[in-house]
Motif scaffolding. Structure first.
Motif, PDB file in Angstrom:
ATOM      1  N   TRP A  74       1.720   0.285   7.632  1.00 54.35           N
ATOM      2  CA  TRP A  74       1.056   0.524   6.372  1.00 54.35           C
ATOM      3  C   TRP A  74       0.742   2.019   6.278  1.00 54.35           C
ATOM      4  O   TRP A  74       0.989   2.773   7.217  1.00 54.35           O
ATOM      5  CB  TRP A  74      -0.241  -0.269   6.285  1.00 54.35           C
ATOM      6  CG  TRP A  74      -0.039  -1.760   6.313  1.00 54.35           C
ATOM      7  CD1 TRP A  74       1.115  -2.440   6.077  1.00 54.35           C
ATOM      8  CD2 TRP A  74      -1.042  -2.743   6.603  1.00 54.35           C
ATOM      9  NE1 TRP A  74       0.905  -3.792   6.187  1.00 54.35           N
ATOM     10  CE2 TRP A  74      -0.411  -4.014   6.502  1.00 54.35           C
ATOM     11  CE3 TRP A  74      -2.401  -2.695   6.905  1.00 54.35           C
ATOM     12  CZ2 TRP A  74      -1.101  -5.201   6.716  1.00 54.35           C
ATOM     13  CZ3 TRP A  74      -3.099  -3.878   7.118  1.00 54.35           C
ATOM     14  CH2 TRP A  74      -2.443  -5.113   7.014  1.00 54.35           C
ATOM     15  N   LYS A  75       0.195   2.431   5.151  1.00 49.93           N
ATOM     16  CA  LYS A  75      -0.086   3.855   4.960  1.00 49.93           C
ATOM     17  C   LYS A  75      -1.459   4.036   4.340  1.00 49.93           C
ATOM     18  O   LYS A  75      -1.787   3.417   3.329  1.00 49.93           O
ATOM     19  CB  LYS A  75       0.978   4.491   4.055  1.00 49.93           C
ATOM     20  CG  LYS A  75       0.805   5.991   3.888  1.00 49.93           C
ATOM     21  CD  LYS A  75       1.924   6.571   3.032  1.00 49.93           C
ATOM     22  CE  LYS A  75       1.739   8.084   2.863  1.00 49.93           C
ATOM     23  NZ  LYS A  75       2.816   8.667   2.009  1.00 49.93           N
ATOM     24  N   LEU A  76      -2.272   4.899   4.967  1.00 49.95           N
ATOM     25  CA  LEU A  76      -3.554   5.262   4.384  1.00 49.95           C
ATOM     26  C   LEU A  76      -3.323   6.257   3.255  1.00 49.95           C
ATOM     27  O   LEU A  76      -2.585   7.231   3.420  1.00 49.95           O
ATOM     28  CB  LEU A  76      -4.465   5.892   5.431  1.00 49.95           C
ATOM     29  CG  LEU A  76      -5.179   4.959   6.412  1.00 49.95           C
ATOM     30  CD1 LEU A  76      -5.928   5.773   7.454  1.00 49.95           C
ATOM     31  CD2 LEU A  76      -6.136   4.036   5.672  1.00 49.95           C
ATOM     32  N   GLN A  77      -3.938   6.007   2.110  1.00 46.80           N
ATOM     33  CA  GLN A  77      -3.798   6.900   0.966  1.00 46.80           C
ATOM     34  C   GLN A  77      -5.085   7.702   0.791  1.00 46.80           C
ATOM     35  O   GLN A  77      -6.087   7.183   0.306  1.00 46.80           O
ATOM     36  CB  GLN A  77      -3.513   6.090  -0.310  1.00 46.80           C
ATOM     37  CG  GLN A  77      -2.217   5.308  -0.279  1.00 46.80           C
ATOM     38  CD  GLN A  77      -1.010   6.204  -0.535  1.00 46.80           C
ATOM     39  OE1 GLN A  77      -1.139   7.417  -0.677  1.00 46.80           O
ATOM     40  NE2 GLN A  77       0.168   5.602  -0.596  1.00 46.80           N
ATOM     41  N   PRO A  78      -5.098   8.968   1.190  1.00 43.34           N
ATOM     42  CA  PRO A  78      -6.315   9.768   1.055  1.00 43.34           C
ATOM     43  C   PRO A  78      -6.527  10.223  -0.390  1.00 43.34           C
ATOM     44  O   PRO A  78      -5.615  10.165  -1.219  1.00 43.34           O
ATOM     45  CB  PRO A  78      -6.033  10.968   1.965  1.00 43.34           C
ATOM     46  CG  PRO A  78      -4.542  11.121   1.908  1.00 43.34           C
ATOM     47  CD  PRO A  78      -3.989   9.723   1.791  1.00 43.34           C
ATOM     48  N   GLY A  79      -7.740  10.676  -0.670  1.00 44.33           N
ATOM     49  CA  GLY A  79      -7.985  11.305  -1.964  1.00 44.33           C
ATOM     50  C   GLY A  79      -8.907  10.541  -2.888  1.00 44.33           C
ATOM     51  O   GLY A  79      -9.574  11.136  -3.737  1.00 44.33           O
ATOM     52  N   LYS A  80      -8.982   9.213  -2.792  1.00 38.27           N
ATOM     53  CA  LYS A  80      -9.875   8.463  -3.678  1.00 38.27           C
ATOM     54  C   LYS A  80     -11.321   8.682  -3.238  1.00 38.27           C
ATOM     55  O   LYS A  80     -11.646   8.553  -2.066  1.00 38.27           O
ATOM     56  CB  LYS A  80      -9.517   6.980  -3.684  1.00 38.27           C
ATOM     57  CG  LYS A  80      -8.179   6.683  -4.354  1.00 38.27           C
ATOM     58  CD  LYS A  80      -7.920   5.198  -4.455  1.00 38.27           C
ATOM     59  CE  LYS A  80      -8.845   4.543  -5.438  1.00 38.27           C
ATOM     60  NZ  LYS A  80      -8.620   4.976  -6.832  1.00 38.27           N
ATOM     61  N   ASP A  81     -12.177   9.001  -4.191  1.00 31.83           N
ATOM     62  CA  ASP A  81     -13.547   9.392  -3.864  1.00 31.83           C
ATOM     63  C   ASP A  81     -14.427   8.192  -3.535  1.00 31.83           C
ATOM     64  O   ASP A  81     -15.374   8.310  -2.757  1.00 31.83           O
ATOM     65  CB  ASP A  81     -14.151  10.169  -5.032  1.00 31.83           C
ATOM     66  CG  ASP A  81     -15.529  10.711  -4.709  1.00 31.83           C
ATOM     67  OD1 ASP A  81     -15.663  11.382  -3.668  1.00 31.83           O
ATOM     68  OD2 ASP A  81     -16.465  10.459  -5.486  1.00 31.83           O
ATOM     69  N   THR A  82     -14.126   7.033  -4.114  1.00 37.77           N
ATOM     70  CA  THR A  82     -15.046   5.900  -3.985  1.00 37.77           C
ATOM     71  C   THR A  82     -14.537   4.776  -3.094  1.00 37.77           C
ATOM     72  O   THR A  82     -15.206   3.754  -2.969  1.00 37.77           O
ATOM     73  CB  THR A  82     -15.366   5.317  -5.377  1.00 37.77           C
ATOM     74  OG1 THR A  82     -14.141   4.928  -6.017  1.00 37.77           O
ATOM     75  CG2 THR A  82     -16.087   6.342  -6.241  1.00 37.77           C
ATOM     76  N   CYS A  83     -13.384   4.945  -2.479  1.00 41.35           N
ATOM     77  CA  CYS A  83     -12.888   3.885  -1.604  1.00 41.35           C
ATOM     78  C   CYS A  83     -11.783   4.424  -0.713  1.00 41.35           C
ATOM     79  O   CYS A  83     -11.296   5.540  -0.903  1.00 41.35           O
ATOM     80  CB  CYS A  83     -12.367   2.688  -2.415  1.00 41.35           C
ATOM     81  SG  CYS A  83     -10.843   3.022  -3.321  1.00 41.35           S
ATOM     82  N   ILE A  84     -11.399   3.619   0.268  1.00 39.65           N
ATOM     83  CA  ILE A  84     -10.236   3.897   1.121  1.00 39.65           C
ATOM     84  C   ILE A  84      -9.111   2.992   0.656  1.00 39.65           C
ATOM     85  O   ILE A  84      -9.308   1.783   0.509  1.00 39.65           O
ATOM     86  CB  ILE A  84     -10.560   3.619   2.598  1.00 39.65           C
ATOM     87  CG1 ILE A  84     -11.672   4.549   3.083  1.00 39.65           C
ATOM     88  CG2 ILE A  84      -9.317   3.767   3.467  1.00 39.65           C
ATOM     89  CD1 ILE A  84     -12.200   4.205   4.468  1.00 39.65           C
ATOM     90  N   ARG A  85      -7.943   3.558   0.408  1.00 35.56           N
ATOM     91  CA  ARG A  85      -6.807   2.754  -0.048  1.00 35.56           C
ATOM     92  C   ARG A  85      -5.770   2.630   1.066  1.00 35.56           C
ATOM     93  O   ARG A  85      -5.382   3.623   1.682  1.00 35.56           O
ATOM     94  CB  ARG A  85      -6.154   3.361  -1.290  1.00 35.56           C
ATOM     95  CG  ARG A  85      -4.872   2.650  -1.736  1.00 35.56           C
ATOM     96  CD  ARG A  85      -4.474   3.009  -3.141  1.00 35.56           C
ATOM     97  NE  ARG A  85      -5.453   2.504  -4.107  1.00 35.56           N
ATOM     98  CZ  ARG A  85      -5.308   2.620  -5.438  1.00 35.56           C
ATOM     99  NH1 ARG A  85      -4.253   3.219  -5.939  1.00 35.56           N
ATOM    100  NH2 ARG A  85      -6.234   2.130  -6.238  1.00 35.56           N
ATOM    101  N   VAL A  86      -5.345   1.390   1.299  1.00 38.51           N
ATOM    102  CA  VAL A  86      -4.292   1.114   2.272  1.00 38.51           C
ATOM    103  C   VAL A  86      -3.084   0.578   1.513  1.00 38.51           C
ATOM    104  O   VAL A  86      -3.159  -0.481   0.886  1.00 38.51           O
ATOM    105  CB  VAL A  86      -4.760   0.086   3.323  1.00 38.51           C
ATOM    106  CG1 VAL A  86      -3.614  -0.229   4.288  1.00 38.51           C
ATOM    107  CG2 VAL A  86      -5.968   0.610   4.083  1.00 38.51           C
ATOM    108  N   GLN A  87      -1.990   1.334   1.551  1.00 34.63           N
ATOM    109  CA  GLN A  87      -0.761   0.914   0.876  1.00 34.63           C
ATOM    110  C   GLN A  87       0.014   0.003   1.830  1.00 34.63           C
ATOM    111  O   GLN A  87       0.498   0.423   2.868  1.00 34.63           O
ATOM    112  CB  GLN A  87       0.091   2.132   0.497  1.00 34.63           C
ATOM    113  CG  GLN A  87       1.186   1.847  -0.511  1.00 34.63           C
ATOM    114  CD  GLN A  87       0.626   1.625  -1.913  1.00 34.63           C
ATOM    115  OE1 GLN A  87      -0.343   2.270  -2.308  1.00 34.63           O
ATOM    116  NE2 GLN A  87       1.242   0.713  -2.658  1.00 34.63           N
TER     117      GLN A  87
END
Length: 333
Positions: A74-87
């Motif tokens: 999977w891939k961590l998507q940095p940059g979102k201010d209010t959550c952690i996104r995992v693609q």
């Protein structure tokens, strides 16, 4: 084979939804799951935990996820201010907002959960399964919830308050409201592939505020909801029944983004009407119109198109009470 909901068209008047079988390989638009992470905090200041903890919270959780993402590819998507996104893959991701609450409140939850019987605990878990959240009874014990941001802020947040309010609206308007919101989220995902469109909560609140029920006619309900959403997205979206109207659920978008989003929703409503008014021999064009706005998950199957006699349009209009006519005395003979 997977069972999926796909549109059934009726030209010259309407189209509605039916359940049909689609190939399992048919790729959907990007799916979004939200799972909150909750941290019990010992040191609680006036407005939440110490500010430095917010950024550390993100660093800690992302560090714990790195090994899992590497193992699962999977891939961590940095940059979102209010959550952690995992693609997870090309069409699915998980968002993890990070919450904190006082440790004493968590202790109360543990004690209360331990006192539940097995049947009660199982019922609570089943009630909250669709949300992927803590059981509702446990939510009620968390009086102070704050959400961390990457910028090091703690924002007051009670996500269950929104959930309870929306559930009440579903009880009022039937599950058609929930379905229409899902259609509009699919519309959002189709047009804002970078994830910078209206938030799911913004769509749900705006639509539920002025929802019109059309029994058996999700098509008309969606068209009307799109018109409501178009007007709402051009300004602030607040709800007195959630937080006294304190939060603007449309705050993520600036003025220009709001105008464009509102215009897109207006276009959806107009095109839904256009698709419904197509003659039966133009069924393929009606399908193309809907696919252009809702995406490829709508199958291009002309055999699903039915002519509309107009009877359904009459049936969806509710009966209205009218004054009793005055019958004057008459004589005969």
């Amino acid at each position: 084979m997977d069972r999926a909901v796909t549109p059934r068209f009726r030209t010259q008047g309407s189209w509605s939804y039916q359940t049909c079988v689609q190939p399992a390989w048919h790729p959907p638009q990007e799916m979004d799951w939200d799972y909150g992470v909750y941290l019990p905090v010992t040191v609680w200041e006036d407005n939440g935990p110490p500010h430095k903890m917010a950024q550390m919270y993100f660093t800690l959780v992302e560090g714990l996820l790195e090994d899992l993402c590497r193992a699962k590819r999977w891939k961590l998507q940095p940059g979102k201010d209010t959550c952690i996104r995992v693609q997870i893959n090309a069409w699915a991701h998980i968002d993890l907002p990070l919450y904190a609450a006082p440790e004493t409140e968590f202790a109360q939850i543990i004690e209360k959960s331990a006192s539940l019987s097995f049947a009660e605990a199982r019922a609570n878990a089943m009630d909250s399964a669709d949300l992927g959240d803590m059981p509702a009874q446990q939510w009620e014990d968390l009086d102070h919830i704050v959400m961390a941001t990457r910028r090091g802020e703690w924002k007051s947040s009670d996500p269950e308050m929104v959930s309870k309010w929306f559930k009440d609206r579903v009880l009022e308007h039937t599950d058609q409201l929930r379905r229409v919101c899902r259609y509009l989220k699919a519309w959002r995902d189709h047009h804002w592939t970078a994830g910078d469109g209206p938030t799911s909560v913004c769509i749900m609140v705006a639509v539920a505020q002025k929802f019109e029920l059309y029994r058996g006619r999700d098509d008309i309900a969606l068209e009307k909801a799109a018109r409501v959403l178009g007007a709402a997205l051009k300004g602030e979206v607040r709800e007195l029944g959630i937080d006294g109207g304190a939060e603007d659920f449309n705050k993520r978008m600036d003025a220009d983004q709001r105008e464009r989003a509102g215009a897109k929703a207006d276009a959806l409503a107009e095109q839904m009407l256009s698709a419904r008014l197509k003659s039966s021999h133009l069924a393929a064009e009606a399908i193309d119109i809907v696919r252009a706005h809702l995406g490829s998950r709508v199958p291009h199957r002309v055999e699903l198109v039915d002519p509309d006699s107009g009877a359904d349009a009459v049936r969806v209009v509710g009966a209205q009470e009218v004054s009793r006519p005055v019958v004057r005395a008459t004589t005969a003979g």
